[in-house]
Scaffold this motif. Structure first.
Motif, PDB file in Angstrom:
ATOM      1  N   VAL A   1       0.808  -1.269   0.034  1.00 50.59           N
ATOM      2  CA  VAL A   1       0.200  -0.077   0.080  1.00 50.59           C
ATOM      3  C   VAL A   1       0.775   1.238  -0.061  1.00 50.59           C
ATOM      4  O   VAL A   1       0.808   2.146  -0.857  1.00 50.59           O
ATOM      5  N   ALA A   2       1.782   1.239   0.893  1.00 52.49           N
ATOM      6  CA  ALA A   2       2.613   2.640   0.859  1.00 52.49           C
ATOM      7  C   ALA A   2       3.350   2.770  -0.506  1.00 52.49           C
ATOM      8  O   ALA A   2       3.549   3.925  -0.809  1.00 52.49           O
ATOM      9  N   ALA A   3       4.119   1.685  -1.085  1.00 48.25           N
ATOM     10  CA  ALA A   3       4.680   1.732  -2.316  1.00 48.25           C
ATOM     11  C   ALA A   3       3.701   2.391  -3.518  1.00 48.25           C
ATOM     12  O   ALA A   3       4.013   3.260  -4.167  1.00 48.25           O
ATOM     13  N   ASN A   4       2.465   2.110  -3.474  1.00 51.62           N
ATOM     14  CA  ASN A   4       1.342   2.489  -4.146  1.00 51.62           C
ATOM     15  C   ASN A   4       0.988   3.791  -4.238  1.00 51.62           C
ATOM     16  O   ASN A   4       0.867   4.610  -5.182  1.00 51.62           O
ATOM     17  N   ILE A   5       1.294   4.405  -2.668  1.00 48.55           N
ATOM     18  CA  ILE A   5       1.055   5.759  -2.525  1.00 48.55           C
ATOM     19  C   ILE A   5       2.129   6.637  -2.938  1.00 48.55           C
ATOM     20  O   ILE A   5       1.907   7.558  -3.593  1.00 48.55           O
TER      21      ILE A   5
ATOM     22  N   PHE B   1      -7.041   5.985   5.665  1.00 52.96           N
ATOM     23  CA  PHE B   1      -6.179   5.463   6.590  1.00 52.96           C
ATOM     24  C   PHE B   1      -6.820   4.145   7.397  1.00 52.96           C
ATOM     25  O   PHE B   1      -6.112   3.195   7.859  1.00 52.96           O
ATOM     26  N   ASP B   2      -8.239   4.429   7.624  1.00 47.92           N
ATOM     27  CA  ASP B   2      -8.763   3.074   8.629  1.00 47.92           C
ATOM     28  C   ASP B   2      -9.091   2.007   7.852  1.00 47.92           C
ATOM     29  O   ASP B   2      -8.337   0.818   8.566  1.00 47.92           O
ATOM     30  N   PHE B   3      -9.184   1.867   6.624  1.00 49.51           N
ATOM     31  CA  PHE B   3      -9.162   0.458   5.999  1.00 49.51           C
ATOM     32  C   PHE B   3      -7.595   0.072   5.638  1.00 49.51           C
ATOM     33  O   PHE B   3      -7.432  -1.036   5.793  1.00 49.51           O
ATOM     34  N   ILE B   4      -6.912   0.862   5.555  1.00 50.36           N
ATOM     35  CA  ILE B   4      -5.504   0.430   5.631  1.00 50.36           C
ATOM     36  C   ILE B   4      -4.847  -0.201   6.689  1.00 50.36           C
ATOM     37  O   ILE B   4      -4.288  -1.430   6.829  1.00 50.36           O
ATOM     38  N   GLN B   5      -5.254   0.409   7.834  1.00 49.05           N
ATOM     39  CA  GLN B   5      -5.029   0.139   9.095  1.00 49.05           C
ATOM     40  C   GLN B   5      -5.276  -1.330   9.623  1.00 49.05           C
ATOM     41  O   GLN B   5      -5.076  -2.215  10.252  1.00 49.05           O
ATOM     42  N   ALA B   6      -6.580  -1.573   8.872  1.00 51.52           N
ATOM     43  CA  ALA B   6      -7.433  -2.998   9.274  1.00 51.52           C
ATOM     44  C   ALA B   6      -6.743  -4.023   8.429  1.00 51.52           C
ATOM     45  O   ALA B   6      -7.331  -5.176   8.456  1.00 51.52           O
ATOM     46  N   MET B   7      -5.892  -3.704   7.540  1.00 52.85           N
ATOM     47  CA  MET B   7      -5.395  -4.752   6.615  1.00 52.85           C
ATOM     48  C   MET B   7      -4.397  -5.507   7.447  1.00 52.85           C
ATOM     49  O   MET B   7      -3.821  -5.067   8.259  1.00 52.85           O
TER      50      MET B   7
ATOM     51  N   GLU C   1      -1.322  -6.510   7.296  1.00 47.26           N
ATOM     52  CA  GLU C   1       0.061  -5.545   7.622  1.00 47.26           C
ATOM     53  C   GLU C   1       0.105  -4.190   7.301  1.00 47.26           C
ATOM     54  O   GLU C   1       1.187  -3.613   7.145  1.00 47.26           O
ATOM     55  N   GLY C   2      -1.163  -3.693   7.390  1.00 45.39           N
ATOM     56  CA  GLY C   2      -1.161  -2.193   7.258  1.00 45.39           C
ATOM     57  C   GLY C   2      -0.784  -1.668   5.887  1.00 45.39           C
ATOM     58  O   GLY C   2      -1.042  -2.009   4.929  1.00 45.39           O
ATOM     59  N   PHE C   3       0.246  -0.745   6.136  1.00 40.09           N
ATOM     60  CA  PHE C   3       0.614  -0.043   4.971  1.00 40.09           C
ATOM     61  C   PHE C   3       1.987  -0.875   4.317  1.00 40.09           C
ATOM     62  O   PHE C   3       2.063  -0.527   3.068  1.00 40.09           O
TER      63      PHE C   3
END
Length: 586
Positions: free
Chosen positions: A432-436, A459-465, A467-469
């Motif tokens: 996720v972080a690399a895509n942002i 942010f909320d749905f990313i944190q729920a994944m 491994e997060g970001f």
């Protein structure tokens, strides 16, 4: 127009240019091959000495000398052969790496118009398969040619020394072999080109079927896709068989000619032996050397097939490398644009269409202003955005950014001042972080990435994944919903913080809840930016500073939402049709 022979030479010379950086490994390999080839005549020489002197019992050391000499000879040949093969393989793999790098670099620099006319499957085939075939011509063929040519020359020298009359008989077959090779070359090259084209079709069909597997299943397209795939495979099989027929005829015809020469040599040698003009050792040394000629001669004649296939692959590779890169004649650098955009008498048409998409289009957008473009499909909305990003070049008129004609602005500088969020979100099989923090933003801190995600309501749905970001999102974000993918794209645009923003139907494919979340994120993104919105759902652009209604490449209406509704024109009709449950065309 150059002849095929001259063209092949030029092509091969260009290939060798890619070998040049690895000339040390190349030279080591050639030297080792030369030493291996130089050792070849030693074996028939040992056999001659063994038969003439070793079997008469006069030399007591012969019982260990000749066996040891033969073993030592093959050990030396094996060592030099291994070094030669390893050095050439090392150079070959580096050549493949360099060619793939050059091809991929060219793909990154090619204009959008090029991709409009190419199937991605065919391009993938070039980079994945064709470049591998080039090594047959650039390196493997050289291995055979250098090693076996030197071997043939060494053995012929030994044959001439033993008996020049018999050697002339052997040499008589070489022009006929050369003629056979020449006649087969053109057919092999043509069939190799056809096989490469067919491989591109196979790759294209595979790619389309895999990407559209849901459509194939729901519409029962399995039989149709199987037919397409089988047709492509059959075409490739036919081309391969044509290649094999042409290549396979060379070897047996060469062997027949060699057998004829060998038969003549044996007859003449037997006659000389009866007349006591040669010894048994001399005869066996000559026949041994001649038989040793067969293997390198066969490899030299067989090398024509991989050479022609390699040259055909090289044509395909260089055809891509030689494509004109995206034109960038700009000299102006814009650090950070204020965001004023002027479309001045803009015209544009696609080469394969008679009707122009844009005709004398005029529009000025102030810094920080939000302008929405609406209209039927084909009215020129998306084309306008593509022209602004210089994906295409106007056929007439110009586009100004802060008073500068964008054709005079460096491409990197122009696009650094723009961000794009479209309906067709493009994400990569990465975290996720690399895509942002993609591309020029890859050095962004985790704090900045998280801040962009918060602003994009992601942010909320990313944190729920899990491994997060750092969670991998799959090919094009397959593990995410449409709204989640869209919010990641918005977070990417927020992190870039460009002064000019293009929103290309960014909410048209979303459900109501996802649209509400994405629209809230877009409102944050649009603050203090010059924004060009291509709208499908008119309810999303009611707050735009101005709405431009386009019709057949021209401005039909322009104004604020309330004013256009009150005017009762084209915009009002489109808006009311959506409120009534209809859909805006395109």
């Amino acid at each position: 127009m150059t002849s095929p022979q001259v063209s092949s030479r030029a092509l091969y010379a260009r290939l060798l240019g890619y070998v040049r950086p690895y000339w040390i490994a190349f030279a080591v390999s050639v030297v080792c091959m030369a030493l291996t080839a130089a050792a070849e005549p030693a074996f028939p020489a040992i056999m001659k000495a063994l038969l003439d002197g070793g079997f008469n019992g006069q030399d007591p050391d012969a019982i260990w000398f000749y066996p040891l000499a033969i073993v030592l000879l093959f050990v030396v040949r094996g060592i030099f052969g291994f070094i030669a093969d390893y050095a050439f393989a090392w150079a070959a793999n580096n050549v493949v790496l360099d060619l793939r790098r050059a091809m991929f670099g060219r793909l990154l620099a090619l204009p959008t118009r090029f991709f409009d006319n190419q199937s991605s499957g065919a391009l993938i085939s070039k980079v994945a398969y064709d470049v591998q075939g080039v090594t047959q011509a650039a390196t493997n063929v050289i291995t055979v040619f250098v090693r076996d040519s030197l071997t043939v020359l060494g053995l012929l020298a030994w044959l001439l020394w033993l008996n020049w009359t018999l050697t002339l008989i052997v040499l008589g077959m070489l022009p006929l072999i050369a003629l056979i090779v020449r006649l087969s070359s053109r057919r092999i090259r043509e069939s190799a080109r056809g096989a490469q084209t067919a491989m591109g079709s196979i790759a294209h069909t595979l790619e389309e079927t895999i990407e559209a597997h849901k459509v194939v299943k729901i519409f029962g397209g399995q039989d149709y896709e199987m037919g397409r795939f089988e047709a492509a495979c059959r075409k490739q099989r036919r081309q391969n068989m044509r290649n094999i027929v042409a290549a396979s005829l060379v070897s047996p015809m060469t062997q027949v000619l060699t057998a004829v020469a060998l038969g003549i040599v044996i007859a003449v040698a037997l006659n000389d032996s009866a007349a006591q003009r040669t010894t048994v050792g001399g005869f066996m040394g000559f026949v041994t050397a001649m038989l040793m000629l067969l293997a390198p001669l066969k490899r030299l004649t067989d090398v024509n097939a991989p050479l022609q296939r390699g040259l055909a692959a090289a044509e395909s590779v260089f055809q891509l490398i030689d494509q004109d890169a995206e034109r960038d004649a700009g000299t102006i650098e814009i650090a950070r644009a204020h965001g004023r955009i002027d479309f001045d008498q803009l015209g544009f048409g696609y080469p394969d269409r008679e009707q122009k998409v844009l005709q004398r289009f005029d529009l000025s957008i102030a810094p920080g202003e939000t302008v929405a473009l609406v209209g039927a499909s084909g009215s020129g909305k998306t084309t306008l955005a593509h022209l602004l990003a210089r994906f295409y070049t106007p056929t007439s008129g110009r586009i100004l950014l802060d008073g500068h004609d964008i054709q005079n602005v460096k491409l990197a500088s122009l696009r650094a001042n723009m961000a794009l969020v479209s309906q067709d979100v493009v994400l990569f099989n990465d975290s996720v972080a690399a895509n942002i923090a993609y591309g020029a933003m890859r050095g962004a801190s985790r704090e900045d990435i998280e801040a962009a995600a918060r602003a994009a309501q992601a942010f909320d749905f990313i944190q729920a994944m899990p491994e997060g970001f750092d969670t991998l999102i799959g090919e094009n974000g397959v593990k995410l919903s449409g709204g989640q993918r869209q919010r990641l794209a918005i977070a990417r645009a927020l992190l870039k913080d460009a002064p000019v923003l293009i929103l290309d139907e960014a909410t048209s494919a979303l459900d109501t809840e996802s649209e509400r979340q994405v629209q809230a994120a877009l409102e944050v993104l649009m603050k203090n930016r010059t924004t060009l919105v291509i709208a499908h759902r008119l309810s999303t652009i009611e707050r735009a500073d101005r709405i431009v209604v386009m019709d057949r490449g021209r401005i039909a209406e322009i104004g604020r939402h309330a004013d256009l509704l009150a005017a009762g024109g084209m915009y009002a009709n489109l808006y009311n049709s959506q409120l009534g449950g209809g859909e805006q065309p395109g």
